[in-house]
Design an enzyme around this catalytic site. Structure first.
Site, PDB file in Angstrom:
ATOM      1  N   SER A  48       0.856  -1.199   0.000  1.00  0.00           N
ATOM      2  CA  SER A  48       0.000   0.000   0.000  1.00  0.00           C
ATOM      3  C   SER A  48       0.888   1.244   0.000  1.00  0.00           C
ATOM      4  CB  SER A  48      -0.901   0.008   1.232  1.00  0.00           C
ATOM      5  OG  SER A  48      -0.126   0.271   2.395  1.00  0.00           O
ATOM      6  N   ASP A  81      -1.373  -1.700  -3.904  1.00  0.00           N
ATOM      7  CA  ASP A  81      -2.730  -1.764  -3.363  1.00  0.00           C
ATOM      8  C   ASP A  81      -3.287  -0.344  -3.178  1.00  0.00           C
ATOM      9  OD1 ASP A  81      -4.961  -3.021  -2.211  1.00  0.00           O
ATOM     10  OD2 ASP A  81      -4.124  -2.920  -0.190  1.00  0.00           O
ATOM     11  N   HIS A  82      -4.492  -0.096  -3.637  1.00  0.00           N
ATOM     12  CA  HIS A  82      -5.169   1.206  -3.452  1.00  0.00           C
ATOM     13  C   HIS A  82      -4.296   2.401  -3.833  1.00  0.00           C
ATOM     14  CE1 HIS A  82      -8.830  -0.334  -1.633  1.00  0.00           C
ATOM     15  NE2 HIS A  82      -8.094  -1.156  -0.928  1.00  0.00           N
ATOM     16  N   HIS A 179     -13.738  -3.251   4.395  1.00  0.00           N
ATOM     17  CA  HIS A 179     -12.366  -3.150   4.908  1.00  0.00           C
ATOM     18  C   HIS A 179     -12.289  -3.109   6.432  1.00  0.00           C
ATOM     19  CE1 HIS A 179     -11.195  -1.472   0.814  1.00  0.00           C
ATOM     20  NE2 HIS A 179     -10.296  -2.406   1.025  1.00  0.00           N
ATOM     21  N   LYS A 183     -16.192  -4.853  10.612  1.00  0.00           N
ATOM     22  CA  LYS A 183     -16.950  -4.995   9.369  1.00  0.00           C
ATOM     23  C   LYS A 183     -18.452  -5.013   9.608  1.00  0.00           C
ATOM     24  CE  LYS A 183     -13.321  -7.762   7.126  1.00  0.00           C
ATOM     25  NZ  LYS A 183     -12.610  -6.717   6.393  1.00  0.00           N
ATOM     26  N   HIS A 210     -11.988  -7.103  -2.300  1.00  0.00           N
ATOM     27  CA  HIS A 210     -11.268  -6.425  -1.218  1.00  0.00           C
ATOM     28  C   HIS A 210     -11.980  -6.712   0.103  1.00  0.00           C
ATOM     29  CE1 HIS A 210      -8.401  -3.508  -3.208  1.00  0.00           C
ATOM     30  NE2 HIS A 210      -8.952  -4.154  -4.221  1.00  0.00           N
ATOM     31  N   SER A 213     -10.894 -10.046   4.975  1.00  0.00           N
ATOM     32  CA  SER A 213     -10.484 -10.655   6.246  1.00  0.00           C
ATOM     33  C   SER A 213     -11.678 -11.253   6.966  1.00  0.00           C
ATOM     34  CB  SER A 213      -9.799  -9.614   7.148  1.00  0.00           C
ATOM     35  OG  SER A 213      -8.453  -9.450   6.761  1.00  0.00           O
TER      36      SER A 213
HETATM   37  P1  13P Z   1      -9.156  -6.415   5.023  1.00  0.00           P
HETATM   38  O1  13P Z   1      -9.157  -5.140   5.808  1.00  0.00           O
HETATM   39  O2  13P Z   1     -10.457  -7.117   5.137  1.00  0.00           O
HETATM   40  O3  13P Z   1      -8.019  -7.302   5.368  1.00  0.00           O
HETATM   41  O4  13P Z   1      -9.002  -6.015   3.476  1.00  0.00           O
HETATM   42  C1  13P Z   1      -7.727  -5.745   2.934  1.00  0.00           C
HETATM   43  C2  13P Z   1      -7.798  -5.123   1.596  1.00  0.00           C
HETATM   44  O5  13P Z   1      -8.825  -5.062   0.935  1.00  0.00           O
HETATM   45  C3  13P Z   1      -6.531  -4.575   1.054  1.00  0.00           C
HETATM   46  O6  13P Z   1      -6.736  -3.920  -0.154  1.00  0.00           O
HETATM   47  O1  G3H Z   2      -7.205  -1.786   2.236  1.00  0.00           O
HETATM   48  C1  G3H Z   2      -6.167  -1.302   2.715  1.00  0.00           C
HETATM   49  C2  G3H Z   2      -5.086  -2.175   3.201  1.00  0.00           C
HETATM   50  O2  G3H Z   2      -5.524  -2.894   4.323  1.00  0.00           O
HETATM   51  C3  G3H Z   2      -3.813  -1.408   3.434  1.00  0.00           C
HETATM   52  O3  G3H Z   2      -3.866  -0.676   4.621  1.00  0.00           O
HETATM   53  O4  G3H Z   2      -3.138   1.596   3.878  1.00  0.00           O
HETATM   54  O5  G3H Z   2      -3.024   0.908   6.279  1.00  0.00           O
HETATM   55  O6  G3H Z   2      -1.433  -0.057   4.605  1.00  0.00           O
HETATM   56  P1  G3H Z   2      -2.794   0.524   4.860  1.00  0.00           P
HETATM   57 ZN    ZN Z   3      -8.701  -2.978  -0.259  1.00  0.00          ZN
END
Ligand code: 13P
Ligand code: G3H
Ligand code: ZN
Length: 316
Positions: A48, A81-82, A179, A183, A210, A213
């Site tokens: 990320s 990621d994102h 996320h 949740k 996404h 978890s």
């Molecule tokens: P979680 O917060 O459910 O682990 O999702 C992680 C995620 O989507 C990272 O992009």
């Molecule tokens: O969806 C986001 C991921 O869990 C990454 O989280 O931006 O805190 O590293 P972060």
């Molecule tokens: Zn995500």
């Protein structure tokens, strides 16, 4: 061996999903590689924007390169990621990433299309794949009236149009996941009806989930028993990973659960050993526990045991 995300998706589509796990440090990298190799499973390493800033973006790349040398059997992709537009370009230019995610899902449809298209053009010129996002994830709860809940979910017709207009290689869709550790207050099920409608409009196209978890309740209980104060929450039902994979989801993002493993290990260790100040003993325990967690997720995603066949198909 670093491969393209597209190669992983091609092998997985309709059969299993590839776990995409976020890493921030060497301990997470070691646990991730060990667990995936133990499970004979491919995986995606996600970085990320926050992870790149935590130490230094070059540090994480060096850690991943070293882990790749330590675990020569591992087959994986490296993914942003994102990302925002600027970070996507930085990762595309780094030459290290297999794929980037441009997340402009908070923008209007038209603006999301425009931003995503610009990133796709830059990425494809270098052979890098792009994941985009349409719809907004959130704590969509079972007891919320359908119309209100569906307001955040991905519209299947828009998804088809979005992919056509942008040329993105995979699409993160909102169909009931969320996320973070907080949740859902009650039991939550994925909206498979929405997922199926998206899959029908985008056949053979890799979809991404996404917020996957599971927030294991025993993990939360152990954290709280060791001094934590994590309020009650439910995650995604792990028994829904494989049904999602069979409906076109090829990438399942998991970050929060790994943080819970870290927190449980360290809280318990220092509670039991209050005289300790060496971080390496709990660090070692974390690597082993995270490896076990990763292997368990690869099993649940249906990815465990696929490595040799994947290796063969990459050579063919
Ligand atoms: P979680 O917060 O459910 O682990 O999702 C992680 C995620 O989507 C990272 O992009
Ligand atoms: O969806 C986001 C991921 O869990 C990454 O989280 O931006 O805190 O590293 P972060
Ligand atoms: Zn995500």
């Amino acid at each position: 061996m670093i491969v393209t995300t597209a190669q992983l998706f091609k092998h997985a589509y309709g059969k299993y999903a590839v776990g995409a796990f976020n890493i921030n440090n060497a301990e997470q990298a070691m646990g991730l590689f060990q667990g995936a190799v133990d499970a004979k499973s491919p995986f995606i390493i996600q970085i990320s924007k926050g992870a790149r800033k935590y130490t230094d973006k070059r540090m994480l790349e060096a850690v991943i390169r070293a882990a790749g040398d330590i675990y020569p059997d591992a087959i994986y992709a490296v993914h942003l990621d994102h990302g925002d537009e600027e970070t996507c370009y930085d990762c595309i230019d780094s030459g290290f990433f297999s794929s980037v995610m441009i997340d402009a899902s908070h923008e209007t449809f038209e603006e999301n299309v425009a931003i995503t298209k610009r990133v796709v053009d830059r990425a494809h010129a270098k052979g890098i794949s792009v994941e985009a996002e349409l719809g907004m994830l959130g704590g969509v709860e079972e007891d919320i009236v359908v119309e209100e809940g569906n307001a955040c979910l991905t519209d299947p017709a828009e998804a088809e149009e979005f992919v056509k207009q942008t040329g993105c290689d995979s699409l993160a869709c909102a169909f009931g996941s969320s996320h973070g550790a907080f949740k859902f207050k009650g039991r939550q099920s994925l909206h498979f009806d929405v997922l199926e409608k998206i899959r029908d409009r985008l056949p053979d196209y890799p979809l991404v989930m996404h917020g996957s978890s599971s927030v294991p309740q025993d993990e939360v209980a152990r954290i709280n028993a060791a001094g934590g104060e994590i309020a009650g929450s439910m995650g995604v039902d792990v028994n829904e990973y494989l049904p999602a994979a069979q409906r076109g989801v090829t990438k399942v993002n998991i970050d929060t659960d790994g943080r819970l493993v870290w927190t449980r290990v360290h809280r318990e260790f220092f509670q039991k050993n209050p005289e300790q100040f060496d971080f390496r003993p709990p660090g070692k325990i974390f690597i082993a526990e995270y490896a076990k967690f990763i292997a368990s997720r690869c099993e649940l995603l249906g990815a465990a045991g696929t490595l040799d066949d994947l290796r063969g198909s990459l050579k063919a």
